[in-house]
Write a protein that holds these residues in place. Structure first.
Motif, PDB file in Angstrom:
ATOM      1  N   TYR A   1      -0.082  -1.315  -2.552  1.00 34.30           N
ATOM      2  CA  TYR A   1      -0.606  -0.078  -3.136  1.00 34.30           C
ATOM      3  C   TYR A   1       0.466   1.000  -3.052  1.00 34.30           C
ATOM      4  N   LYS A   2       0.213   2.112  -3.711  1.00 34.92           N
ATOM      5  CA  LYS A   2       1.140   3.238  -3.727  1.00 34.92           C
ATOM      6  C   LYS A   2       0.503   4.418  -2.987  1.00 34.92           C
ATOM      7  N   ILE A   3       1.335   5.312  -2.502  1.00 34.66           N
ATOM      8  CA  ILE A   3       0.866   6.571  -1.921  1.00 34.66           C
ATOM      9  C   ILE A   3       1.560   7.714  -2.642  1.00 34.66           C
ATOM     10  N   VAL A   4       0.777   8.698  -3.059  1.00 32.40           N
ATOM     11  CA  VAL A   4       1.336   9.923  -3.630  1.00 32.40           C
ATOM     12  C   VAL A   4       0.887  11.094  -2.759  1.00 32.40           C
ATOM     13  N   ILE A   5       1.826  11.949  -2.425  1.00 32.91           N
ATOM     14  CA  ILE A   5       1.567  13.127  -1.594  1.00 32.91           C
ATOM     15  C   ILE A   5       1.759  14.372  -2.452  1.00 32.91           C
ATOM     16  N   PRO A   6       0.682  14.960  -2.981  1.00 34.85           N
ATOM     17  CA  PRO A   6       0.830  16.213  -3.727  1.00 34.85           C
ATOM     18  C   PRO A   6       1.191  17.341  -2.764  1.00 34.85           C
ATOM     19  N   ALA A   7       2.232  18.095  -3.099  1.00 33.56           N
ATOM     20  CA  ALA A   7       2.696  19.184  -2.234  1.00 33.56           C
ATOM     21  C   ALA A   7       2.952  20.416  -3.097  1.00 33.56           C
ATOM     22  N   ARG A   8       1.921  21.217  -3.254  1.00 29.10           N
ATOM     23  CA  ARG A   8       1.989  22.409  -4.111  1.00 29.10           C
ATOM     24  C   ARG A   8       2.432  23.611  -3.278  1.00 29.10           C
ATOM     25  N   TYR A   9       3.278  24.448  -3.868  1.00 26.08           N
ATOM     26  CA  TYR A   9       3.772  25.620  -3.129  1.00 26.08           C
ATOM     27  C   TYR A   9       2.715  26.708  -3.023  1.00 26.08           C
ATOM     28  N   GLY A  10       1.999  26.956  -4.119  1.00 23.20           N
ATOM     29  CA  GLY A  10       1.039  28.050  -4.143  1.00 23.20           C
ATOM     30  C   GLY A  10      -0.201  27.744  -3.327  1.00 23.20           C
TER      31      GLY A  10
ATOM     32  N   ARG B   1       3.318   9.888   8.258  1.00 21.03           N
ATOM     33  CA  ARG B   1       2.017   9.209   8.338  1.00 21.03           C
ATOM     34  C   ARG B   1       1.922   8.134   7.250  1.00 21.03           C
ATOM     35  N   ALA B   2       2.453   8.435   6.076  1.00 19.72           N
ATOM     36  CA  ALA B   2       2.447   7.454   4.986  1.00 19.72           C
ATOM     37  C   ALA B   2       3.316   6.245   5.339  1.00 19.72           C
TER      38      ALA B   2
ATOM     39  N   GLY C   1       2.957   1.081   6.728  1.00 19.55           N
ATOM     40  CA  GLY C   1       3.709  -0.168   6.619  1.00 19.55           C
ATOM     41  C   GLY C   1       4.089  -0.561   5.208  1.00 19.55           C
ATOM     42  N   ILE C   2       3.659   0.199   4.199  1.00 17.99           N
ATOM     43  CA  ILE C   2       4.078  -0.138   2.837  1.00 17.99           C
ATOM     44  C   ILE C   2       5.526   0.301   2.651  1.00 17.99           C
ATOM     45  N   PRO C   3       6.243  -0.272   1.679  1.00 21.02           N
ATOM     46  CA  PRO C   3       7.638   0.108   1.480  1.00 21.02           C
ATOM     47  C   PRO C   3       7.790   1.589   1.148  1.00 21.02           C
ATOM     48  N   ALA C   4       8.856   2.200   1.635  1.00 22.56           N
ATOM     49  CA  ALA C   4       9.126   3.613   1.350  1.00 22.56           C
ATOM     50  C   ALA C   4       9.271   3.852  -0.144  1.00 22.56           C
ATOM     51  N   THR C   5       9.667   2.832  -0.878  1.00 20.59           N
ATOM     52  CA  THR C   5       9.822   2.969  -2.329  1.00 20.59           C
ATOM     53  C   THR C   5       8.487   3.151  -3.039  1.00 20.59           C
ATOM     54  N   ASP C   6       7.380   2.851  -2.338  1.00 20.77           N
ATOM     55  CA  ASP C   6       6.045   3.017  -2.927  1.00 20.77           C
ATOM     56  C   ASP C   6       5.368   4.317  -2.483  1.00 20.77           C
ATOM     57  N   ILE C   7       6.131   5.201  -1.844  1.00 18.77           N
ATOM     58  CA  ILE C   7       5.604   6.483  -1.371  1.00 18.77           C
ATOM     59  C   ILE C   7       6.346   7.603  -2.098  1.00 18.77           C
ATOM     60  N   TRP C   8       5.587   8.466  -2.762  1.00 18.83           N
ATOM     61  CA  TRP C   8       6.179   9.539  -3.558  1.00 18.83           C
ATOM     62  C   TRP C   8       5.537  10.887  -3.237  1.00 18.83           C
TER      63      TRP C   8
ATOM     64  N   PRO D   1      -0.943  16.571   8.280  1.00 13.55           N
ATOM     65  CA  PRO D   1       0.092  15.940   9.127  1.00 13.55           C
ATOM     66  C   PRO D   1      -0.444  15.059  10.236  1.00 13.55           C
ATOM     67  N   LEU D   2      -1.756  15.097  10.495  1.00 11.10           N
ATOM     68  CA  LEU D   2      -2.344  14.264  11.546  1.00 11.10           C
ATOM     69  C   LEU D   2      -3.211  13.134  10.997  1.00 11.10           C
ATOM     70  N   LEU D   3      -3.163  12.891   9.703  1.00 11.99           N
ATOM     71  CA  LEU D   3      -4.002  11.859   9.106  1.00 11.99           C
ATOM     72  C   LEU D   3      -3.591  10.478   9.618  1.00 11.99           C
ATOM     73  N   PRO D   4      -4.500   9.742  10.258  1.00 13.89           N
ATOM     74  CA  PRO D   4      -4.141   8.420  10.781  1.00 13.89           C
ATOM     75  C   PRO D   4      -3.820   7.429   9.656  1.00 13.89           C
ATOM     76  N   ALA D   5      -2.778   6.655   9.856  1.00 17.15           N
ATOM     77  CA  ALA D   5      -2.356   5.698   8.832  1.00 17.15           C
ATOM     78  C   ALA D   5      -3.427   4.657   8.550  1.00 17.15           C
ATOM     79  N   HIS D   6      -4.230   4.311   9.558  1.00 20.22           N
ATOM     80  CA  HIS D   6      -5.226   3.254   9.333  1.00 20.22           C
ATOM     81  C   HIS D   6      -6.302   3.701   8.346  1.00 20.22           C
ATOM     82  N   LEU D   7      -6.536   5.012   8.225  1.00 24.08           N
ATOM     83  CA  LEU D   7      -7.496   5.492   7.239  1.00 24.08           C
ATOM     84  C   LEU D   7      -6.932   5.377   5.821  1.00 24.08           C
ATOM     85  N   ILE D   8      -5.648   5.595   5.680  1.00 19.40           N
ATOM     86  CA  ILE D   8      -5.005   5.407   4.376  1.00 19.40           C
ATOM     87  C   ILE D   8      -5.133   3.954   3.945  1.00 19.40           C
TER      88      ILE D   8
END
Length: 266
Positions: free
Chosen positions: A3-12, A36-37, A41-48, A104-111
């Protein structure tokens, strides 16, 4: 499981502008979320990381994560995810987990659980989490979103209201003993945890669906999916994750947590 992980990071942010860059133990908050992402254990290439601001883009690129610049016009994180999916050209059946950039404290097992729940339910286009409510104040609190599911564990409805409403227990006499009521109803009450996994094809359709009347009434974006017939699988966990960062007070609490972890005896 892939699977993939996307982390939205908005400035406003009305309450804490620029919060993805707020420093926690000398690192920007978004770095901690990325960690946390990685812990899934998924590849770093699948985290954006998906941002709308050059300052965040530069900070993320500097610590070596994948980052995409997305539109400043998105009204919600789901729309930002849909843009990332389109830009990356991911397969229609891929699963994408939305991990908010202020968790920043979201447990990886929940993802992992969110992704696994969706992978196991071919009928659903979205998966999320819920945990038991044992505090009567939370049952009644509008900021605590409740979810009711069917026998298959799919969401029937999300609400800020106290659902389900126990007609016999919620009487004037019983409500004087709220702790007993809460303990009795604990198996039936689920607090929604706002972590979502999506199929790519669902994300693509969601971004084009009209806002629903129920979504407007409750101010709950997930009701758009239910209104349009998209099923949402709900995995039950026993404990909610730590609260994310919405305010300066939240940030101070998180900073103190990480500082305590650093100085704690090994």
């Amino acid at each position: 499981m892939s699977y993939k992980i996307v982390i939205p990071a908005r400035y406003g942010s009305s309450r804490l502008p620029g919060k993805p860059l707020a420093l926690i133990s000398g690192r920007p908050m978004v770095w901690h979320v990325w960690q946390r992402a990685l812990e899934t254990g998924i590849p770093a290439t699948d985290i954006w990381v998906a941002t709308d601001d050059q300052r965040i883009y530069d900070a993320v690129a500097a610590f070596g994560a994948n980052v995409l610049m997305t539109s400043v016009n998105h009204n919600c994180g789901t729309d930002r995810l849909a843009e990332v999916v389109a830009l990356r050209g991911w397969d229609q059946n891929d699963i994408v987990v939305n991990v908010q950039g202020d968790e920043p404290l979201l447990p990886a097992h929940l993802i992992r659980l969110a992704a696994a729940t969706l992978a196991a339910d071919d009928e659903s286009g979205i998966a999320t989490l819920g945990c038991p409510i044992v505090d009567f104040a939370q049952i009644m609190a509008t900021q605590c979103v409740k979810v009711v599911t069917n026998k298959a564990g799919q969401a029937l409805y999300f609400s800020r209201a106290p659902i389900p409403w126990d007609r016999d227990s919620f009487t004037s006499a019983n409500l004087n003993n709220v702790n007993r009521v809460a303990a009795t109803l604990a198996p039936h009450w689920l607090r929604h945890i706002g972590l979502y996994a999506y199929r790519v094809k669902t994300l693509a359709s969601l971004s084009h669906l009209a806002v629903s009347p129920l979504e407007q009434l409750e101010s709950l974006e997930q009701l758009r999916a239910l209104w349009h017939g998209i099923k949402i699988a709900v995995a039950r966990v026993e404990q909610a994750p730590p609260h994310g960062v919405d305010t300066p007070e939240d940030l101070a609490r998180i900073q103190h947590h990480f500082e305590s972890e650093v100085v704690a005896p090994q």
